[in-house]
Each structure stands twice: as C-alpha cells, then as structure tokens.
Write a protein that holds these residues in place. Structure first.
Motif, PDB file in Angstrom:
ATOM      1  N   VAL A  18       8.089  11.167  -0.134  1.00 36.22           N
ATOM      2  CA  VAL A  18       7.209  10.233   0.573  1.00 36.22           C
ATOM      3  C   VAL A  18       7.273   8.826  -0.022  1.00 36.22           C
ATOM      4  O   VAL A  18       7.193   7.838   0.712  1.00 36.22           O
ATOM      5  N   GLN A  51       2.577   6.547  14.969  1.00 36.24           N
ATOM      6  CA  GLN A  51       1.468   7.451  14.675  1.00 36.24           C
ATOM      7  C   GLN A  51       1.934   8.638  13.839  1.00 36.24           C
ATOM      8  O   GLN A  51       1.277   9.017  12.862  1.00 36.24           O
ATOM      9  N   ASN A  54       2.889   7.413  10.246  1.00 31.90           N
ATOM     10  CA  ASN A  54       1.689   7.104   9.461  1.00 31.90           C
ATOM     11  C   ASN A  54       1.000   8.377   8.997  1.00 31.90           C
ATOM     12  O   ASN A  54       0.578   8.487   7.848  1.00 31.90           O
ATOM     13  N   ASN A  55       0.879   9.340   9.896  1.00 28.89           N
ATOM     14  CA  ASN A  55       0.246  10.605   9.527  1.00 28.89           C
ATOM     15  C   ASN A  55       1.055  11.357   8.478  1.00 28.89           C
ATOM     16  O   ASN A  55       0.487  11.917   7.541  1.00 28.89           O
ATOM     17  N   LEU A  56       2.370  11.373   8.628  1.00 27.34           N
ATOM     18  CA  LEU A  56       3.202  12.050   7.635  1.00 27.34           C
ATOM     19  C   LEU A  56       3.095  11.372   6.273  1.00 27.34           C
ATOM     20  O   LEU A  56       3.059  12.050   5.235  1.00 27.34           O
ATOM     21  N   ILE A  58       0.484   9.578   5.094  1.00 23.55           N
ATOM     22  CA  ILE A  58      -0.846   9.831   4.536  1.00 23.55           C
ATOM     23  C   ILE A  58      -0.980  11.288   4.081  1.00 23.55           C
ATOM     24  O   ILE A  58      -1.444  11.566   2.974  1.00 23.55           O
ATOM     25  N   ILE A  59      -0.559  12.215   4.913  1.00 21.99           N
ATOM     26  CA  ILE A  59      -0.670  13.636   4.569  1.00 21.99           C
ATOM     27  C   ILE A  59       0.248  13.985   3.407  1.00 21.99           C
ATOM     28  O   ILE A  59      -0.148  14.684   2.478  1.00 21.99           O
ATOM     29  N   GLY A  60       1.475  13.475   3.425  1.00 24.81           N
ATOM     30  CA  GLY A  60       2.404  13.754   2.336  1.00 24.81           C
ATOM     31  C   GLY A  60       1.898  13.222   1.016  1.00 24.81           C
ATOM     32  O   GLY A  60       1.935  13.911  -0.010  1.00 24.81           O
ATOM     33  N   TRP A  61       1.414  11.981   1.018  1.00 24.35           N
ATOM     34  CA  TRP A  61       0.898  11.390  -0.225  1.00 24.35           C
ATOM     35  C   TRP A  61      -0.325  12.160  -0.714  1.00 24.35           C
ATOM     36  O   TRP A  61      -0.453  12.443  -1.909  1.00 24.35           O
ATOM     37  N   SER A  62      -1.231  12.520   0.210  1.00 29.15           N
ATOM     38  CA  SER A  62      -2.456  13.223  -0.172  1.00 29.15           C
ATOM     39  C   SER A  62      -2.163  14.613  -0.716  1.00 29.15           C
ATOM     40  O   SER A  62      -2.666  14.994  -1.775  1.00 29.15           O
ATOM     41  N   VAL A  63      -1.364  15.385  -0.003  1.00 34.86           N
ATOM     42  CA  VAL A  63      -1.058  16.747  -0.428  1.00 34.86           C
ATOM     43  C   VAL A  63      -0.223  16.743  -1.710  1.00 34.86           C
ATOM     44  O   VAL A  63      -0.488  17.514  -2.636  1.00 34.86           O
ATOM     45  N   ALA A 120      -5.278   5.956  -1.699  1.00 28.34           N
ATOM     46  CA  ALA A 120      -4.295   6.779  -2.390  1.00 28.34           C
ATOM     47  C   ALA A 120      -4.180   6.447  -3.866  1.00 28.34           C
ATOM     48  O   ALA A 120      -3.404   7.073  -4.574  1.00 28.34           O
TER      49      ALA A 120
END
Length: 145
Positions: A18, A51, A54-56, A58-63, A120
């Motif tokens: 990511v 979209q 951006n979701n990938l 945010i989700i990749g960084w968070s997880v 993040a």
C-alpha cells in the motif's frame, strides 16, 4: 488480546504493497491519473476507479497497521508488554501534540488534508516508538548476557 506473530508479517506485507501507492497518489497528479481511466470505469458520470482505489488505500493501510501494531513479537514477555504500553502512551502524546499544532498552524482545505493524514498517523507513530524502544531493550539485554 494480541494477534499471533504471523499477522505481524502479513501486516508488513500489506503496508509494503500500500505504501508505494500512497506515495504515488501524493506525488502524482491524482486527477489526471483517474481521468485517464475514467472512460473505462464510470457509473452515473462518477469514476469508480477513484472510489475503489481510495477505499483500497484506506483499508489496506488500516488493516496492515492494525496487524503490525497488534501482532505479537517473537519473544512476547512482560517487558515487551510494558514497552508496548509505554509506546502507546508516548504515541498518544505525540499524536495529540500534532493535532493541536495542526489546528493552530494550518487553515482552510490544507487543514482537512492534514486531518486525513492524521487518521493513519497514530499507528505509524506507535510502530516507530515501539520498534525503537524494543531495539534498545534488546541491545541492553544482549549487553547484560
């Protein structure tokens, strides 16, 4: 309530995948990148690629950061738990200081960009502090042996 050590490895892999995309989005002309692909993937005139990406991101960084910060280290003992809690507290202090400084020094739309980056930032601060303190502890314990 920590995750097994294998999650830490998985988290680093996710972050390594990511992070280059994150840097690319910051440095590249983000609008022209999505405009290039907008004619291929659109729904009601909106680019779904933006979209999805951006979701990938945010989700990749968070997880990824969750797996790394909550995954056990190989030698998880009482001292490691103490270092983890101490690092968490220091990270909270630094994070709040950055938010306050941002509120005082940055205005308008740039403030919103900084606040998005701050979402993040907390796990990143924790990782840096924890790894530095763990490295120092390991160095001290090796010197005692």
């Amino acid at each position: 309530m920590l995750l097994p050590h294998v999650f830490r490895t998985i988290g680093w892999i996710i972050l390594l995948i990511v992070f280059p995309y994150f840097v690319f989005c910051l440095l590249a002309d983000y609008d022209s990148f999505h405009t290039l692909f907008s004619r291929f993937i659109t729904i009601d005139g909106k680019t779904t690629l933006e979209q999805i990406s951006n979701n990938l991101l945010i989700i990749g960084w968070s997880v990824g950061s969750l797996f790394v910060t909550c995954g056990k280290v190989r030698e998880e003992d009482e001292m490691t738990v103490m270092i983890r809690l101490n690092s968490l507290l220091i990270s909270l202090y630094v994070y709040i200081a950055l938010i306050v400084a941002s509120a005082l020094l940055i205005y308008n739309f740039n403030f919103l960009l900084v606040m998005m980056a701050n979402l993040a930032l907390f796990p990143v601060i924790f990782l840096i502090v924890f790894e530095l303190r763990l490295h120092a502890y390991r160095k001290i314990s090796e010197d005692e042996e």
